[in-house]
Design a protein around this motif. Structure first.
Motif, short mmCIF file in Angstrom:
data_model
loop_
_atom_site.label_atom_id
_atom_site.label_comp_id
_atom_site.label_asym_id
_atom_site.label_seq_id
_atom_site.Cartn_x
_atom_site.Cartn_y
_atom_site.Cartn_z
N ASP A 156 2.93 19.20 -17.41
CA ASP A 156 1.67 20.06 -17.44
C ASP A 156 2.69 21.55 -17.37
O ASP A 156 2.41 22.53 -18.17
N GLN A 157 3.83 21.43 -16.25
CA GLN A 157 4.44 22.73 -16.36
C GLN A 157 5.12 23.09 -17.49
O GLN A 157 5.37 24.32 -17.74
N GLU A 158 5.99 22.39 -17.86
CA GLU A 158 6.52 22.21 -19.15
C GLU A 158 5.78 22.76 -20.39
O GLU A 158 6.28 23.62 -21.17
N GLU A 159 4.41 22.51 -20.51
CA GLU A 159 3.71 22.39 -21.56
C GLU A 159 3.29 24.02 -21.48
O GLU A 159 3.20 24.77 -22.57
N PHE A 160 2.97 24.47 -20.27
CA PHE A 160 2.64 25.75 -20.09
C PHE A 160 3.78 26.74 -20.10
O PHE A 160 3.66 27.96 -20.80
N ASP A 161 5.07 26.06 -19.71
CA ASP A 161 6.02 27.06 -19.95
C ASP A 161 6.54 27.26 -21.58
O ASP A 161 6.78 28.32 -21.98
N ARG A 162 6.56 26.19 -22.22
CA ARG A 162 6.50 26.41 -23.81
C ARG A 162 5.35 26.98 -24.45
O ARG A 162 5.86 28.13 -25.03
N PHE A 163 4.28 27.10 -23.92
CA PHE A 163 2.87 27.75 -24.47
C PHE A 163 3.45 29.53 -24.28
O PHE A 163 3.30 30.45 -24.99
N MET A 164 3.82 29.63 -23.02
CA MET A 164 4.35 31.30 -22.64
C MET A 164 5.47 31.45 -23.39
O MET A 164 5.57 32.68 -23.73
N ASP A 198 0.81 -1.23 0.04
CA ASP A 198 -0.01 -0.10 -0.18
C ASP A 198 0.80 1.16 -0.12
O ASP A 198 0.73 2.21 -0.97
N GLU A 199 2.04 1.08 0.83
CA GLU A 199 2.89 2.41 0.81
C GLU A 199 3.67 2.66 -0.33
O GLU A 199 3.56 3.57 -0.97
N MET A 200 4.10 1.47 -1.05
CA MET A 200 4.53 1.52 -2.42
C MET A 200 3.68 2.01 -3.50
O MET A 200 4.02 2.68 -4.20
N ARG A 201 2.22 1.62 -3.33
CA ARG A 201 1.49 2.10 -4.50
C ARG A 201 1.06 3.80 -4.11
O ARG A 201 0.94 4.33 -5.23
N GLU A 202 1.18 4.17 -2.82
CA GLU A 202 0.78 5.57 -2.73
C GLU A 202 2.00 6.12 -3.15
O GLU A 202 2.02 7.46 -3.87
N GLU A 203 3.26 5.64 -2.85
CA GLU A 203 4.46 6.45 -3.47
C GLU A 203 4.64 6.56 -5.08
O GLU A 203 4.79 7.85 -5.55
N PHE A 204 4.23 5.41 -5.47
CA PHE A 204 4.01 5.25 -6.85
C PHE A 204 2.96 6.66 -7.44
O PHE A 204 3.17 7.26 -8.63
N ASP A 205 1.87 6.47 -7.01
CA ASP A 205 0.63 7.59 -7.40
C ASP A 205 1.32 8.81 -7.12
O ASP A 205 0.95 9.98 -8.13
N ALA A 206 2.11 9.22 -6.06
CA ALA A 206 2.62 10.53 -5.92
C ALA A 206 3.63 10.98 -6.87
O ALA A 206 3.77 11.69 -7.41
N TYR A 207 4.37 9.69 -7.40
CA TYR A 207 5.27 9.87 -8.34
C TYR A 207 4.74 10.50 -9.69
O TYR A 207 5.18 11.16 -10.47
N VAL A 208 3.64 9.48 -10.18
CA VAL A 208 3.01 9.61 -11.43
C VAL A 208 2.42 11.20 -11.34
O VAL A 208 2.11 11.96 -12.19
N ARG A 209 1.82 11.68 -10.03
CA ARG A 209 1.15 12.92 -10.02
C ARG A 209 2.26 14.02 -10.44
O ARG A 209 2.03 15.01 -10.94
N GLU A 210 3.47 13.79 -9.68
CA GLU A 210 4.49 14.67 -9.90
C GLU A 210 4.91 14.82 -11.31
O GLU A 210 5.41 15.80 -11.84
N LEU A 211 5.02 13.79 -12.13
CA LEU A 211 5.33 13.57 -13.46
C LEU A 211 4.54 14.29 -14.53
O LEU A 211 4.80 15.10 -15.28
N ARG A 212 3.04 14.10 -13.94
CA ARG A 212 2.02 14.87 -14.97
C ARG A 212 2.28 16.43 -14.48
O ARG A 212 1.94 17.10 -15.44
N ARG A 213 2.36 16.78 -13.23
CA ARG A 213 2.64 18.19 -13.18
C ARG A 213 3.60 18.86 -13.47
O ARG A 213 3.88 19.93 -14.18
#
Length: 142
Positions: free
Chosen positions: A117-125, A99-114
């Motif tokens: 998104d940040q990289e796409e926003f910076d490119r847009f700007m 369960d802890e590993m799954r939560e860590e992986f979910d946090a990792y995936v959320r950070e990758l998505r963030r």
């Protein structure tokens, strides 16, 4: 997702025909088809998020339920009962680690998505800024 499917959540002739037919036969069917056309892509993500939330909420209940279920079932053989309790504790610890590993992986995936998104926003700007610098004098883009 198979993009060549005949009925997909998009404004295709097949989905429009089904929606009209649904309204003719029984209006809630047409309304359901309209909702599928408009929100069909979001339903899969919504269902996944809802299922994960319920799973997290109920994970503690399941663990306690299993302990309570096995706690009162004794075989009469002390050695076997002790071994079984030790194994159940070990499995509970393994489940907790998973369960802890799954939560860590979910946090990792959320950070990758963030980060994506940040990289796409910076490119847009950057592109937007470069587009304004290259525009004609006296013309201001809004």
């Amino acid at each position: 997702m198979n993009q060549s499917a005949l009925i997909r959540p998009d404004w295709t002739p097949a989905t429009i025909a089904l929606m009209v037919l649904g309204f003719i036969v029984f209006w809630p069917l047409g309304l359901a088809m309209l909702a599928y056309i408009l929100f069909g892509d979001k339903l899969r993500a919504f269902k996944k998020d809802a299922n994960e939330g319920v799973d997290r909420m109920c994970a503690g209940f399941r663990r306690h339920q299993h302990r309570a279920h096995w706690a009162h079932h004794r075989t009469g053989n002390v050695a076997f009962d002790d071994w079984r309790e030790a194994e159940l504790r070990r499995l509970d610890e393994e489940r907790r680690k998973l369960d802890e590993m799954r939560e860590e992986f979910d946090a990792y995936v959320r950070e990758l998505r963030r980060a994506k998104d940040q990289e796409e926003f910076d490119r847009f700007m950057r592109e937007r800024k470069n587009g304004r610098e290259g525009s004609a004098p006296g013309f201001e883009a809004h």
